[in-house]
Scaffold this active site. Structure first.
Site, mmCIF file in Angstrom:
data_model
loop_
_atom_site.group_PDB
_atom_site.id
_atom_site.type_symbol
_atom_site.label_atom_id
_atom_site.label_comp_id
_atom_site.label_asym_id
_atom_site.label_seq_id
_atom_site.Cartn_x
_atom_site.Cartn_y
_atom_site.Cartn_z
ATOM 1 N N PRO A 199 42.116 41.941 43.294
ATOM 2 C CA PRO A 199 41.936 42.513 41.954
ATOM 3 C C PRO A 199 43.247 42.372 41.174
ATOM 4 O O PRO A 199 44.199 43.119 41.391
ATOM 5 C CB PRO A 199 41.594 43.982 42.235
ATOM 6 C CG PRO A 199 42.156 44.266 43.581
ATOM 7 C CD PRO A 199 42.141 42.978 44.344
ATOM 8 N N ASP A 372 48.632 42.613 42.935
ATOM 9 C CA ASP A 372 47.427 43.049 43.643
ATOM 10 C C ASP A 372 47.277 44.554 43.462
ATOM 11 O O ASP A 372 48.070 45.330 43.991
ATOM 12 C CB ASP A 372 47.560 42.676 45.126
ATOM 13 C CG ASP A 372 46.280 42.919 45.910
ATOM 14 O OD1 ASP A 372 45.442 43.717 45.461
ATOM 15 O OD2 ASP A 372 46.137 42.311 46.990
ATOM 16 N N HIS A 373 46.238 44.954 42.721
ATOM 17 C CA HIS A 373 46.075 46.377 42.409
ATOM 18 C C HIS A 373 45.638 47.194 43.627
ATOM 19 O O HIS A 373 45.636 48.431 43.583
ATOM 20 C CB HIS A 373 45.057 46.552 41.284
ATOM 21 C CG HIS A 373 45.315 47.744 40.417
ATOM 22 N ND1 HIS A 373 46.081 48.819 40.817
ATOM 23 C CD2 HIS A 373 44.914 48.039 39.149
ATOM 24 C CE1 HIS A 373 46.137 49.712 39.859
ATOM 25 N NE2 HIS A 373 45.438 49.270 38.829
ATOM 26 N N ARG A 374 45.263 46.531 44.720
ATOM 27 C CA ARG A 374 44.973 47.266 45.952
ATOM 28 C C ARG A 374 46.258 47.759 46.600
ATOM 29 O O ARG A 374 46.267 48.742 47.340
ATOM 30 C CB ARG A 374 44.227 46.368 46.944
ATOM 31 C CG ARG A 374 42.898 45.828 46.460
ATOM 32 C CD ARG A 374 42.364 44.789 47.416
ATOM 33 N NE ARG A 374 43.286 43.665 47.567
ATOM 34 C CZ ARG A 374 43.112 42.634 48.403
ATOM 35 N NH1 ARG A 374 42.044 42.595 49.179
ATOM 36 N NH2 ARG A 374 43.987 41.660 48.462
ATOM 37 N N ALA A 376 49.573 47.848 44.845
ATOM 38 C CA ALA A 376 50.532 48.507 43.953
ATOM 39 C C ALA A 376 49.850 48.930 42.663
ATOM 40 O O ALA A 376 48.758 48.451 42.326
ATOM 41 C CB ALA A 376 51.701 47.571 43.659
#
Length: 403
Positions: A199, A372-374, A376
């Site tokens: 994501p 990567d929003h998973r 950070a």
């Protein structure tokens, strides 16, 4: 009987396209002699012979994409059993229609056997490589062949009357068609995997480059040439140590974020064959001047097609310096399985207000950082780019951090 298989010649490689063979059945080969050129997702690589012997059989056609572990050809060494005595692994039969389609496709380009570097030499000297007569028995055009042609020591190959198959192929090939294969296809696969797995969030920021460009000018006047990207890499390493989550890899299966202890910075390079990411290894242990030298050497090797597998492996964070091309912004795709990628865009002269409320001319650069929003969040990304910007905007502070 020696089986020559497609092995993993690059980080995370799962498949490769067989470009062409450098040998044919009946040829005698020595250990480590190049046998076949393979296109991976990052580079063209040669597979060497595992031993000496005679090429007995080529199993896979050129132009075919195969998985790692697939047997490509057989070599019979001294004292080894004959082909009839060897129980070969079952092969997947390619439908006749597909074979004919592949032959027609390949013939439309009349591909000459030559390495990317040899092709570059020909292009740089405005030579049609198809006019160069190969001296190698395999039909491969070498650098020496191109230079001999350049000196007029050989005549262009005479054109022969086109065959019916060649005429048909030329009719099928039109200017508005581009083959979707080779490195372009491999890049597409990797980008698709990254985009559909991670994501992505992209954070934009600005960096005042005025003081750094002034320092670089002073160094140049003193006889020391250092590129701006070399300063970027050093500042990034310092920032990554403060924010290790961006020098990491997500292990979903084991539910862990793996924080890397090494700082291997990938430097995206745009070549005629596509985007390649050579790596400055152990950037935390190198001076800015050494990083500059590494970047320069890697860029030259990438554009000449001379990169080795070790040159493109194990990157932990990737940089895309697209400013010199005129870019003012982008949403870059992360170099999977890394956690983040930063892109540096165009630096422009703009009016700025200094600490005395005076309007002065400064140099501002935009950057975009995809993460990567998973792994950070946005606030962490902002803090990371702020840390990087502070080191670039105050290069004396960057020097102090290196002590």
């Amino acid at each position: 009987m020696l089986e020559v298989k497609l092995h993993d010649i690059g980080e995370g490689m799962t498949e490769g396209e067989i470009l062409h063979y450098l040998v044919k059945p009946g040829d005698r080969v020595t250990a480590d002699q190049p046998l076949v050129e393979v296109q991976t997702d990052k580079m063209v690589a040669e597979l060497p012979s595992p031993g000496a012997g005679t090429v007995k059989e080529i199993v896979i056609d050129t132009g075919t994409t195969v998985q790692v572990g697939t047997t490509l050809l057989y070599i019979e060494g001294e004292g080894s059993p004959t082909a009839a005595e060897v129980k070969t692994a079952p092969k997947t039969e390619v439908p006749a229609a597909k074979k004919e389609e592949k032959k027609a496709f390949i013939s439309s380009f009349n591909r000459v056997l030559a390495t990317p570097y040899t092709r570059k030499i020909a292009r740089d000297n405005n030579i049609n490589i198809e006019d160069v007569t190969p001296s190698d028995p395999s039909g491969r055009v070498t650098e020496e062949d191109v230079y001999r042609f350049l000196k007029g020591e050989q005549q262009p190959q005479k054109e022969t009357a086109p065959t019916a198959e060649a005429s048909f192929s030329r009719q099928k090939t039109t200017p508005d068609e581009i083959p979707f294969r080779g490195m372009r296809k491999q890049i597409a696969k990797k980008m698709t995997k990254s985009l559909f797995t991670i994501p992505h969030v992209t954070h934009f920021d600005e960096v005042n480059m005025t003081n750094l460009l002034k320092l670089r000018g002073e160094l140049k006047a003193a006889g020391v040439s250092v590129s701006v990207p070399a300063f970027f890499v050093k500042a990034l390493v310092i920032a990554l140590k403060d924010f290790p989550v961006f020098n990491a890899e997500l292990d979903e299966e084991n539910e862990k974020i793996l924080l890397k202890k090494e700082y291997h910075i990938g430097m995206a390079v745009d070549t005629e064959d596509g985007l390649i990411v050579p790596v400055v290894h152990d950037a935390d242990k190198k001076s800015i001047k050494t990083i500059h030298d590494d970047i320069k050497q890697l860029n030259e090797k990438a554009r000449e097609g001379k990169l080795k597998p070790a040159d493109i492996q194990n990157s932990t964070f990737t940089v895309s310096n697209v400013g010199p091309l005129g870019s003012i912004g982008a949403t870059p795709i992360i170099n999977y399985p890394e956690t983040a990628l930063i892109a540096f865009h165009k630096t422009k002269k703009v009016p700025l207000v200094n600490e005395h409320d005076e309007i002065v001319i400064g140099h501002m650069m935009t950057l975009s950082m995809s993460f990567d929003h998973r792994v950070a969040d946005g606030a962490t990304a902002v803090a990371f780019t702020n840390r990087f910007a502070s080191l670039i905007e105050q290069p004396n502070k960057l020097m102090l951090e290196m002590i």
